[in-house]
Motif scaffolding. Structure first.
Motif, PDB file in Angstrom:
ATOM      1  N   TYR A 328       0.810  -1.223   0.000  1.00 55.16           N
ATOM      2  CA  TYR A 328       0.000   0.000   0.000  1.00 55.16           C
ATOM      3  C   TYR A 328       0.845   1.277   0.000  1.00 55.16           C
ATOM      4  CZ  TYR A 328      -4.215  -2.759   0.840  1.00 55.16           C
ATOM      5  OH  TYR A 328      -5.272  -3.645   0.724  1.00 55.16           O
ATOM      6  N   HIS A 329       2.147   1.143   0.032  1.00 55.24           N
ATOM      7  CA  HIS A 329       3.085   2.276  -0.010  1.00 55.24           C
ATOM      8  C   HIS A 329       2.906   3.243   1.159  1.00 55.24           C
ATOM      9  CE1 HIS A 329       4.303   1.977  -4.552  1.00 55.24           C
ATOM     10  NE2 HIS A 329       4.206   0.786  -3.964  1.00 55.24           N
ATOM     11  N   VAL A 330       2.471   2.715   2.291  1.00 62.05           N
ATOM     12  CA  VAL A 330       2.332   3.528   3.497  1.00 62.05           C
ATOM     13  C   VAL A 330       3.716   3.919   4.005  1.00 62.05           C
ATOM     14  CG1 VAL A 330       1.735   3.327   5.940  1.00 62.05           C
ATOM     15  CG2 VAL A 330       0.052   2.743   4.194  1.00 62.05           C
ATOM     16  N   ASP A 331       3.825   5.135   4.560  1.00 61.69           N
ATOM     17  CA  ASP A 331       5.124   5.688   4.935  1.00 61.69           C
ATOM     18  C   ASP A 331       5.467   5.543   6.412  1.00 61.69           C
ATOM     19  OD1 ASP A 331       5.825   7.211   2.284  1.00 61.69           O
ATOM     20  OD2 ASP A 331       3.757   7.763   2.751  1.00 61.69           O
ATOM     21  N   GLY A 332       4.492   5.195   7.247  1.00 60.16           N
ATOM     22  CA  GLY A 332       4.795   5.094   8.660  1.00 60.16           C
ATOM     23  C   GLY A 332       3.587   4.664   9.468  1.00 60.16           C
ATOM     24  N   PHE A 333       3.819   4.488  10.770  1.00 63.21           N
ATOM     25  CA  PHE A 333       2.783   3.999  11.673  1.00 63.21           C
ATOM     26  C   PHE A 333       2.844   4.742  13.003  1.00 63.21           C
ATOM     27  CE2 PHE A 333       4.155   0.509   8.959  1.00 63.21           C
ATOM     28  CZ  PHE A 333       2.963   0.089   8.400  1.00 63.21           C
ATOM     29  N   ARG A 334       1.680   4.990  13.550  1.00 56.04           N
ATOM     30  CA  ARG A 334       1.554   5.454  14.928  1.00 56.04           C
ATOM     31  C   ARG A 334       0.898   4.314  15.700  1.00 56.04           C
ATOM     32  NH1 ARG A 334      -3.092   6.104  18.546  1.00 56.04           N
ATOM     33  NH2 ARG A 334      -2.522   7.649  20.100  1.00 56.04           N
ATOM     34  N   PHE A 335       1.571   3.784  16.724  1.00 54.00           N
ATOM     35  CA  PHE A 335       1.111   2.603  17.444  1.00 54.00           C
ATOM     36  C   PHE A 335       0.280   3.028  18.655  1.00 54.00           C
ATOM     37  CE2 PHE A 335       4.610   1.233  14.923  1.00 54.00           C
ATOM     38  CZ  PHE A 335       4.408  -0.096  14.631  1.00 54.00           C
ATOM     39  N   ASP A 336      -1.016   2.750  18.591  1.00 51.74           N
ATOM     40  CA  ASP A 336      -1.935   3.076  19.669  1.00 51.74           C
ATOM     41  C   ASP A 336      -1.601   2.250  20.916  1.00 51.74           C
ATOM     42  OD1 ASP A 336      -4.580   4.286  20.564  1.00 51.74           O
ATOM     43  OD2 ASP A 336      -5.042   2.148  20.758  1.00 51.74           O
ATOM     44  N   LEU A 337      -1.586   2.922  22.084  1.00 54.12           N
ATOM     45  CA  LEU A 337      -1.278   2.242  23.360  1.00 54.12           C
ATOM     46  C   LEU A 337      -0.075   1.319  23.204  1.00 54.12           C
ATOM     47  CD1 LEU A 337      -4.841   1.359  24.710  1.00 54.12           C
ATOM     48  CD2 LEU A 337      -3.481   3.411  25.138  1.00 54.12           C
ATOM     49  N   ASN A 367      13.136   2.461   6.428  1.00 50.82           N
ATOM     50  CA  ASN A 367      12.827   3.833   6.034  1.00 50.82           C
ATOM     51  C   ASN A 367      11.415   4.251   6.439  1.00 50.82           C
ATOM     52  OD1 ASN A 367      15.329   4.463   4.622  1.00 50.82           O
ATOM     53  ND2 ASN A 367      14.669   2.940   3.126  1.00 50.82           N
ATOM     54  N   THR A 368      10.827   3.487   7.335  1.00 51.87           N
ATOM     55  CA  THR A 368       9.453   3.729   7.759  1.00 51.87           C
ATOM     56  C   THR A 368       9.432   4.499   9.071  1.00 51.87           C
ATOM     57  OG1 THR A 368       8.774   1.656   6.724  1.00 51.87           O
ATOM     58  CG2 THR A 368       7.275   2.608   8.335  1.00 51.87           C
ATOM     59  N   LYS A 369       8.574   5.494   9.165  1.00 50.74           N
ATOM     60  CA  LYS A 369       8.440   6.242  10.411  1.00 50.74           C
ATOM     61  C   LYS A 369       7.651   5.410  11.416  1.00 50.74           C
ATOM     62  CE  LYS A 369       8.686  10.781   8.221  1.00 50.74           C
ATOM     63  NZ  LYS A 369       9.178  10.270   6.913  1.00 50.74           N
ATOM     64  N   ILE A 370       8.152   5.312  12.636  1.00 50.13           N
ATOM     65  CA  ILE A 370       7.473   4.551  13.684  1.00 50.13           C
ATOM     66  C   ILE A 370       7.301   5.463  14.907  1.00 50.13           C
ATOM     67  CG2 ILE A 370       8.069   2.239  12.918  1.00 50.13           C
ATOM     68  CD1 ILE A 370      10.431   2.252  14.821  1.00 50.13           C
ATOM     69  N   ILE A 371       6.046   5.615  15.327  1.00 53.04           N
ATOM     70  CA  ILE A 371       5.682   6.549  16.388  1.00 53.04           C
ATOM     71  C   ILE A 371       4.878   5.795  17.441  1.00 53.04           C
ATOM     72  CG2 ILE A 371       4.417   8.662  16.936  1.00 53.04           C
ATOM     73  CD1 ILE A 371       4.757   9.411  13.927  1.00 53.04           C
ATOM     74  N   ALA A 372       5.228   5.981  18.695  1.00 50.28           N
ATOM     75  CA  ALA A 372       4.552   5.278  19.784  1.00 50.28           C
ATOM     76  C   ALA A 372       3.663   6.222  20.577  1.00 50.28           C
ATOM     77  CB  ALA A 372       5.575   4.646  20.725  1.00 50.28           C
TER      78      ALA A 372
END
Length: 696
Positions: A328-337, A367-372
């Motif tokens: 899906y060419h998604v660039d990053g994730f924000r991980f809930d809880l 190269n993926t943004k990862i946010i907690a």
């Protein structure tokens, strides 16, 4: 002589080991279950069919390899509808909850179709899984790979952006509707949209009836690999797959990255009283954290907790992340809880949790943004200590300290300075740079920026819980009147406060995140927990774009400055020491009288002098010095420019007490300070001057 031919464009597709894999002449179905004694594939012809057209039994001898049941069925094509059924022990005391009659969603399903169907036989009939042909013409689209230090995040709800009639789009409330509004998103100067959950979640409850409260936010996952069918404009099974990809491709073409809010902490199956629609009926004791082998641990606050540090569940999460990134060419994730990912199989918080480290080190996610979201519903709070430098975090301390300072709370001056400078108290000790701090003042969860200065108390009666839901600790104020008012003095202070907080947010070191609609003073009428408000309470009101054009212009001027100025998005923390051969420190703090700031004072006014960055962070010499004058007191104050700024030519950039267009000068050509070098700053206001450019 042989001429080198250009290589044909290659598109990397991530192939998953489980799920329904479409092949040339049929489909391979693979599903994990360690404790099942038999497995069946249910095939349907139409979305509304209550009963399958065909049931195919897996051969335990031929179709089972270890704990994986895998079977090839010829002749099945894109759009085929299916469920699984699994037989096994019903032994809740030891974690087993097999139900041979239950229709089960494939954990790796790439799309769902339909909804829960009401029936008198007591069998839960969830949405059907869809076999998907993943072919899509990306037209050369690739990940944008904006540096996270240069990122400006816009938290957004796909449906809410265009559901209102005021949106005036052809495809309201959909992925395609987002495409229609891309010109507006571009005009904001943002670099990324953070989409609230787009993984599948329930639209209707297991009884086939309308939910008592709409599941608007979507924090109740049902199928992690599937885009939500409710946001598709097309009605054919699998339409959401194509439309989601069209949205991502269009956003990328506009220079905007896509970050997904993912919920790997629980599922919609709930606790012992919840339905069996997928994980419970395949391997309950592995997919969930259980207490005493039978009771669901509820660290998520939603009835159950996904067992993220079990190898099988960990593998599923990794396949899911890679699926969204490559397919899906998604660039990053924000991980809930996300703190739940720090809990072991028994729910205990553990140091150096393998799941957190593996996500950070996965080469396919490099190269993926990862946010907690570095906390959970059971008391874990890990802001500043979640993972390594690859992990960024929602900085809840930033939110609270900035709100408190501008509200006028005592003892917040030092906290504001620390947050403005990048929150080194939270991140520097672990060798993590300023961009690990995702700065925010508002999010989907809580008041909007407008409501933060309009209401002292929450007003959630529309949620049907007698105003018991939602946070009571809002650090908000109404400045004399609860709710909307015609009183000019109150309206003036509210307008200043919104500008104060927005300017602070976008000019702080770290990465800013803004909630969709804050730039035009969206209101939720005091509702600080609009999770169930699929209504104009939550939807983007496009009339405000024109009504509050002055606020929109102010916001756009701030994002323009942030994108162009490395002074406010440094790679390293401010030190208070001279840099790059200049005699002035990179940051200095002063009292309004021009003397060094006494951090023990109880005053709520200060001046910050931020010098242009060194050649390391700013090789082209684009950075400018900033003088920022903060006055959160109720009295007008005079600020004396520090002596170190003598000889520098200054122009006014921001005056939050100014009437538009004199509240911001996007071209940095505002008035120079008085020759006396004494600047008057109104009460509840912020003034910012920037130096005129000088050659190195």
């Amino acid at each position: 002589m042989l001429m080198k031919q250009p290589c044909p464009e290659m598109h990397f597709t991530y192939q998953m080991p489980y799920g329904a894999a479409l092949q040339d002449t049929g489909t391979q179905f693979s599903v994990f279950s360690r404790s099942a004694t038999s497995m069946r594939l249910l095939l349907y012809n139409k979305i509304n069919d209550l009963e399958p057209a065909e049931i195919i039994e897996f051969d335990a001898e031929r179709d089972r390899r270890g704990d994986v049941w895998s079977m090839y069925v010829p002749g099945l094509e894109h759009g085929q509808l299916y469920h699984y059924q699994a037989s096994g022990p019903w032994d809740p005391e030891h974690g087993h909850r097999f139900d041979a009659a239950a229709r089960l969603i494939d954990p790796y399903a790439q799309a769902l179709a339909g909804t829960y169907q009401k029936c008198d036989d007591g069998v839960v009939r969830p949405p059907k899984c869809v076999v998907i042909d993943d072919t899509f013409d990306w037209e050369g689209d690739t990940h944008l790979r904006h540096d996270i230090s240069e990122t400006i995040i816009y938290e957004m709800h796909v449906r809410g952006l265009t559901k209102s009639r005021t949106a005036k789009v052809k495809t309201s409330g959909s992925y395609l509707g987002v495409i229609e509004k891309i010109p507006y998103l571009q005009s904001l100067g943002i670099t990324a949209v953070e989409l609230m959950p787009v993984n599948e979640f329930p639209i209707r409850n297991p009884l086939g009836e309308k939910l008592d409260k709409p599941n608007y936010w979507g924090y109740d996952p049902m199928a992690f690999f599937s885009p939500h069918r409710g946001y598709a404009h097309g009605k054919k099974p699998g339409s959401q797959v194509t439309e989601f990809k069209q949205m991502v491709k269009a956003l990328h073409k506009a220079g905007i990255e896509v970050i997904l809010d993912v919920v790997f902490n629980h599922t919609c199956e709930g606790n012992e009283l919840g339905p069996t629609i997928s994980f419970k009926g395949l391997e309950n004791q592995i997919y969930y954290i259980l207490s005493e082998g039978q009771h669901y641990c509820n660290y998520s606050g939603c009835g159950n907790t996904l067992n993220g540090n079990h190898p099988v569940v960990r593998e599923m999460i990794f396949h899911c992340l890679r699926h969204w990134v490559y397919n899906y060419h998604v660039d990053g994730f924000r991980f809930d809880l996300a703190s739940i990912l720090s809990r072991d199989r028994h729910g205990n918080l553990i140091p150096n949790p393998p799941m957190v480290e593996l996500i950070a080190e996965d080469p396919l996610l490099a190269n993926t943004k990862i946010i907690a979201e570095a906390w959970d519903a059971a008391g874990a709070y890990q802001v500043g200590s979640f993972g390594n430098h690859r992990w960024a975090e929602w900085n809840g301390r930033y939110r609270d300290d900035v709100r408190g300072f501008w509200r006028g709370d005592g003892g917040t001056l030092g906290a504001l300075a620390t947050r403005l400078a990048g929150s080194s108290d939270l991140y520097e000790h672990a060798g993590r740079p300023p961009h690990c701090s995702i700065n925010f003042i508002t999010s989907h969860d809580g008041f909007t920026m407008n409501d933060l200065v309009t209401y002292k108390d929450k007003h959630n009666l529309a949620n049907g819980e007698d105003n018991r839901d939602g946070d009571n600790h809002n650090i908000s104020d109404n400045y004399g009147v609860e709710g909307p008012t015609r009183k000019k003095g109150v309206r003036t202070i509210r307008s200043r406060q919104i500008r104060n907080m927005m300017a602070t947010l976008l000019l702080s070191q770290g990465v800013p995140m803004v909630v969709s609609g804050d730039e035009i003073r969206k209101t939720q009428r005091g509702n600080n927990n609009a999770y169930c408000q699929d209504s104009d309470i939550s939807w983007f009101d496009w009339r405000l774009v024109e009504k509050n054009a002055d606020m929109l212009r102010f916001f756009q001027g701030l994002t323009k400055f942030r994108r162009e100025q490395p002074s406010v998005r440094r790679q390293h923390f401010l030190t208070g020491k001279p840099v790059d051969g200049r005699k002035i420190p990179d940051v200095s703090w002063y009292s309004p009288d021009g003397h060094p700031l006494d951090w023990g004072q109880h005053d709520l006014a200060m001046l910050a002098y931020i010098a242009a960055p060194s050649r390391v962070d700013d090789p082209e010499g684009l950075g400018r010095d900033l003088v920022m004058m903060f006055n959160s007191t109720g009295q007008d104050r005079s600020f004396k420019l520090p002596a170190m700024g003598r000889g520098i030519k200054w122009n006014l950039f921001v005056n939050t007490a100014g009437v538009s267009p004199k509240d911001i000068y996007p071209d940095l050509d505002g008035p120079m300070p008085p020759s006396s070098r004494v600047v008057d700053v109104a009460c509840h206001a912020l003034k910012i001057y920037v130096s005129q450019p000088e050659p190195f």
